[in-house]
Write a protein that holds these residues in place. Structure first.
Motif, short mmCIF file in Angstrom:
data_model
loop_
_atom_site.label_atom_id
_atom_site.label_comp_id
_atom_site.label_asym_id
_atom_site.label_seq_id
_atom_site.Cartn_x
_atom_site.Cartn_y
_atom_site.Cartn_z
N ASP A 283 0.84 -1.21 0.00
CA ASP A 283 0.00 0.00 0.00
C ASP A 283 0.87 1.26 0.00
OD1 ASP A 283 -2.20 -1.60 0.00
OD2 ASP A 283 -2.55 -1.47 2.18
N ALA A 284 1.95 1.21 0.83
CA ALA A 284 2.86 2.37 0.90
C ALA A 284 3.52 2.61 -0.46
CB ALA A 284 3.91 2.15 1.97
N LYS A 285 3.93 1.47 -1.09
CA LYS A 285 4.55 1.59 -2.41
C LYS A 285 3.57 2.18 -3.42
CE LYS A 285 8.11 -1.96 -2.26
NZ LYS A 285 8.53 -3.26 -2.78
N LYS A 286 2.32 1.68 -3.33
CA LYS A 286 1.30 2.21 -4.25
C LYS A 286 1.09 3.70 -4.04
CE LYS A 286 -1.45 -1.93 -5.07
NZ LYS A 286 -2.74 -2.59 -4.82
N LYS A 287 1.01 4.09 -2.75
CA LYS A 287 0.81 5.50 -2.43
C LYS A 287 1.98 6.35 -2.91
CE LYS A 287 -2.20 5.05 1.59
NZ LYS A 287 -2.30 5.23 3.04
N ALA A 288 3.23 5.82 -2.66
CA ALA A 288 4.43 6.55 -3.08
C ALA A 288 4.46 6.69 -4.60
CB ALA A 288 5.67 5.83 -2.58
N ALA A 289 4.09 5.56 -5.28
CA ALA A 289 4.08 5.59 -6.75
C ALA A 289 3.05 6.59 -7.27
CB ALA A 289 3.79 4.20 -7.28
N ALA A 290 1.88 6.57 -6.59
CA ALA A 290 0.83 7.52 -7.01
C ALA A 290 1.27 8.96 -6.78
CB ALA A 290 -0.46 7.21 -6.25
N LYS A 291 1.90 9.17 -5.61
CA LYS A 291 2.39 10.51 -5.26
C LYS A 291 3.45 10.97 -6.25
CE LYS A 291 3.57 12.99 -1.05
NZ LYS A 291 3.98 12.84 0.36
N LYS A 292 4.36 10.01 -6.57
CA LYS A 292 5.44 10.33 -7.50
C LYS A 292 4.88 10.64 -8.89
CE LYS A 292 10.03 8.53 -8.48
NZ LYS A 292 10.91 7.35 -8.39
N LYS A 293 3.90 9.85 -9.26
CA LYS A 293 3.27 10.05 -10.56
C LYS A 293 2.59 11.42 -10.62
CE LYS A 293 0.52 7.37 -13.80
NZ LYS A 293 -0.37 6.21 -13.95
N LEU A 294 1.92 11.76 -9.51
CA LEU A 294 1.23 13.06 -9.44
C LEU A 294 2.23 14.21 -9.49
CD1 LEU A 294 -1.60 14.32 -9.09
CD2 LEU A 294 -1.19 14.31 -6.63
N ALA A 295 3.37 14.04 -8.75
CA ALA A 295 4.40 15.08 -8.75
C ALA A 295 5.00 15.25 -10.14
CB ALA A 295 5.47 14.72 -7.73
N ALA A 296 5.21 14.07 -10.81
CA ALA A 296 5.77 14.13 -12.17
C ALA A 296 4.81 14.84 -13.12
CB ALA A 296 6.05 12.71 -12.65
N LYS A 297 3.52 14.55 -12.94
CA LYS A 297 2.51 15.20 -13.78
C LYS A 297 2.52 16.71 -13.54
CE LYS A 297 -0.89 11.56 -14.55
NZ LYS A 297 -2.27 11.14 -14.25
N LYS A 298 2.59 17.06 -12.25
CA LYS A 298 2.60 18.50 -11.90
C LYS A 298 3.84 19.18 -12.46
CE LYS A 298 -0.21 18.44 -7.73
NZ LYS A 298 -0.20 18.64 -6.27
N LYS A 299 4.98 18.50 -12.31
CA LYS A 299 6.23 19.07 -12.81
C LYS A 299 6.17 19.27 -14.32
CE LYS A 299 11.16 18.44 -12.02
NZ LYS A 299 12.18 17.51 -11.51
N LEU A 300 5.63 18.25 -14.98
CA LEU A 300 5.51 18.33 -16.43
C LEU A 300 4.58 19.48 -16.84
CD1 LEU A 300 6.40 16.85 -19.03
CD2 LEU A 300 4.32 15.49 -18.85
N ALA A 301 3.51 19.60 -16.07
CA ALA A 301 2.56 20.69 -16.37
C ALA A 301 3.22 22.05 -16.14
CB ALA A 301 1.32 20.53 -15.49
#
Length: 404
Positions: A283-301
């Motif tokens: 679950d922690a990995k999933k959350k971290a991956a989701a968070k990372k994905k969200l941060a990457a999306k934000k950074k890209l935006a």
């Protein structure tokens, strides 16, 4: 005196009772005799008659003696008190029925075997049922009127007719049947008395032996009872020991089962914990991956937005004119590039270490700690919410590069 041999060498059925007073029936019932005196292996005396004897005639007397000689046995037959006119017939009967066949039968084993087989085949040998059907004992018949007996003159005439023999005839005394019967009765009485005494002694010995045997049996029974009791005690102790061992084994088994159950429960709990930990990590990995994905999306935006802004700003300002690039360098630049800068010399700086401060004792330190007032910590700055933090733009940091 053997029925089988008698039947074999005579060639006719015979029954013989080998005891005093026993009856002899030979030549299929033609001869009927009764034993009067018997000595084993040496003498046979009997009363003798045939079917040719006239009715009411007395029985004749036969005395047969046996004596060993070189190469065999000498058999002498004395037949007396024969009714008149039957002497030659009796002599012929003795020769043809007994003496000649006996000499041949006992001299040659093959002849004995052949005669025995022939008698067996003809059914002359006595079977198991013959003794039951044999005639009973018969007493010599002595009638009141006496018939004439052969006179000595007739016997002498017969002797003259016969060829003379060189052998000497053995004279035998006439047998008195009454005296013989009395002697036999006395002998039977003595034998009965001896038998009774022997029986009495045997009974006494038997009773004594039985008493000893009873004592021995009682002793054996007592010993057996003792052994049985000891065995019973041993068996009871063994059973008790086995029961205790079984109880102990059952307790150990129960304890082992409880330990196994506890171990199994502990293993199950450990597996559950591992599964929960693995789930939590996943679950922690999933959350971290989701968070990372969200941060990457934000950074890209943000990058896209910045690039768009830069593009818009570049469109607004005028484009600078480019200078023409010349290939020839100036002389000053050439000189500067040819001269290499000399490396600067570093100075060695020596610093003096400060003298160590004198430390006080433990009591002074404790007193100073008590006197010192604790410093108040500054209150933490209030941070913004997670949404504000996410929206705040990242500050630009300039990297400093140092060239030597």
């Amino acid at each position: 005196m053997d029925e089988r041999h008698h039947s074999a060498f005579t060639g006719a059925r015979a029954t013989v009772d080998p005891w005093v007073g026993g009856r002899v029936v030979a030549d299929d019932g033609f001869i009927d005799a009764t034993h009067v005196y018997l000595v084993t292996g040496s003498r046979i005396a009997m009363t003798w008659r045939t079917r040719d004897f006239p009715k009411g005639a007395n029985d004749s007397q036969v005395d047969i003696s046996f004596s060993p000689i070189a190469g065999g046995t000498k058999v002498e037959v004395t037949h007396s008190k024969i009714p008149a006119g039957l002497g030659k017939a009796c002599e012929k009967l003795w020769k043809s029925l007994y003496l000649s066949p006996m000499a041949k039968y006992f001299a040659e084993p093959d002849a004995m075997r052949a005669a025995y087989k022939a008698a067996k085949k003809a059914g002359h040998l006595p079977l198991s049922g013959i003794k039951a059907s044999r005639p009973g004992p018969r007493r010599p018949f002595v009638p009141t009127p006496q018939l004439p007996v052969e006179e000595p003159g007739e016997d002498e005439e017969d002797d003259e007719e016969r060829p003379k023999k060189t052998r000497k005839r053995v004279e035998t005394k006439p047998i008195d049947l009454r005296e013989l019967a009395q002697a036999q009765a006395e002998a039977r009485k003595q034998a009965a008395r001896k038998k009774a005494e022997a029986k009495k002694k045997a009974d006494a010995a038997r009773k004594k032996a039985e008493a000893i045997q009873r004592k021995l049996e009682a002793k054996k029974k007592a010993e057996a009872l003792k052994l049985k009791k000891a065995e019973a005690r041993r068996v009871a102790a063994e059973k008790k020991r086995i029961a205790a061992e079984r109880k102990k084994a059952a307790a150990e088994k129960k304890a082992a089962l409880a330990r196994k159950k506890a171990e199994a429960k502990a293993k199950a709990d450990a597996i559950k914990r591992k599964k929960a930990e693995a789930k939590r990590k996943a679950d922690a990995k999933k959350k971290a991956a989701a968070k990372k994905k969200l941060a990457a999306k934000k950074k890209l935006a943000a990058k896209k937005k910045l690039a768009a802004k830069k593009k818009a700003a570049a469109k607004k300002r005028p484009t600078p004119k480019r200078r023409p690039v010349t290939k020839k360098r100036s002389a000053t630049k050439k000189r500067r590039s040819s001269k290499k800068a000399a490396p600067k010399k570093r100075r060695k700086v020596t610093r003096k270490r400060a003298a160590p401060k004198k430390r006080g004792s433990a009591k002074k330190k404790a007193a100073s700690k008590k006197r010192a007032t604790p410093k108040k910590r500054a209150a933490p700055k209030k941070r913004g919410t997670a949404k504000k933090r996410r929206k705040a733009p990242a500050k630009k940091t300039k990297r400093r590069t140092s060239r030597r």
